[in-house]
Scaffold this motif. Structure first.
Motif, PDB file in Angstrom:
ATOM      1  N   GLU A 104     -34.091  10.518 -16.509  1.00  0.00           N
ATOM      2  CA  GLU A 104     -32.792   9.859 -16.701  1.00  0.00           C
ATOM      3  C   GLU A 104     -32.026   9.751 -15.381  1.00  0.00           C
ATOM      4  OE1 GLU A 104     -31.668   8.307 -19.322  1.00  0.00           O
ATOM      5  OE2 GLU A 104     -33.217   8.905 -20.753  1.00  0.00           O
ATOM      6  N   SER A 105     -32.165  10.747 -14.522  1.00  0.00           N
ATOM      7  CA  SER A 105     -31.505  10.704 -13.211  1.00  0.00           C
ATOM      8  C   SER A 105     -32.104   9.612 -12.334  1.00  0.00           C
ATOM      9  CB  SER A 105     -31.594  12.064 -12.525  1.00  0.00           C
ATOM     10  OG  SER A 105     -30.811  13.007 -13.222  1.00  0.00           O
ATOM     11  N   GLU A 108     -30.631   6.365 -13.546  1.00  0.00           N
ATOM     12  CA  GLU A 108     -29.271   6.170 -13.021  1.00  0.00           C
ATOM     13  C   GLU A 108     -29.286   5.660 -11.594  1.00  0.00           C
ATOM     14  OE1 GLU A 108     -26.961   9.764 -13.388  1.00  0.00           O
ATOM     15  OE2 GLU A 108     -27.594  10.031 -15.467  1.00  0.00           O
ATOM     16  N   ARG A 111     -30.548   2.035 -11.440  1.00  0.00           N
ATOM     17  CA  ARG A 111     -29.480   1.100 -11.832  1.00  0.00           C
ATOM     18  C   ARG A 111     -28.501   0.891 -10.676  1.00  0.00           C
ATOM     19  NH1 ARG A 111     -29.211   4.354 -16.346  1.00  0.00           N
ATOM     20  NH2 ARG A 111     -30.369   3.509 -18.072  1.00  0.00           N
ATOM     21  N   SER A 112     -28.108   1.977 -10.041  1.00  0.00           N
ATOM     22  CA  SER A 112     -27.166   1.900  -8.920  1.00  0.00           C
ATOM     23  C   SER A 112     -27.718   1.084  -7.764  1.00  0.00           C
ATOM     24  CB  SER A 112     -26.801   3.300  -8.419  1.00  0.00           C
ATOM     25  OG  SER A 112     -26.083   3.993  -9.403  1.00  0.00           O
TER      26      SER A 112
END
Length: 149
Positions: A104-105, A108, A111-112
């Motif tokens: 999940e990290s 993230e 996405r960034s």
């Protein structure tokens, strides 16, 4: 009382604990990585011109997992694609959400960075990990072919 799990970028003082995890990962896949490759991999995490990144999962002051990922171009997308290359947790940490937190990290961070896709591969015998992967992603149906040169 147990601390909560923290996922964060690797820092230089993590070298010894990261090295233990890295050795565990390589042993799991029954491969030997030469020391010069390990040193080069470690240094890439701290080189801003490199697309290779590392996160670690920390609990109670100890590293219990690692994930390495990189960004690359694709012929089917304009934005960068994220390849999750290595994922490993200690045996004691398995089944406690560490692998999911690391994945999940990466999502993230991808996405960034403007990525529309994160992908990875695992060995067909890694059924324990695939049970998690089937919950957090979809199988692409592609097989990997390679030739050592």
């Amino acid at each position: 009382m147990s601390e909560r799990l923290t996922v964060r970028p690797v820092v230089s003082t993590d070298l010894a604990q990261w090295g233990e995890l890295w050795e565990g990962y390589n042993a799991f896949y029954e491969r030997t990585v030469p020391p010069e490759v390990t040193r080069s991999t470690w240094s890439r995490f701290f080189d801003a011109s490199e697309p290779v990144h590392a996160l670690v999962a920390e609990k109670d002051g100890r590293l219990v997992g690692l994930v390495h990922y990189l960004f690359h171009r694709s012929t089917s997308l304009i934005d960068p694609t994220c390849y999750l290359q290595d994922l490993f947790t200690t045996k004691a940490a398995r089944g406690q959400g560490v692998g999911r937190a690391l994945i999940e990290s990466v999502y993230e961070r991808a996405r960034s960075a403007g990525s529309l896709r994160v992908y990875w591969q695992t060995h067909e015998t890694n059924v324990t990990a695939m049970a998690l992967y089937d919950k957090v992603a979809e199988r692409s149906g592609f097989l990997v072919y390679r030739k050592r040169l």
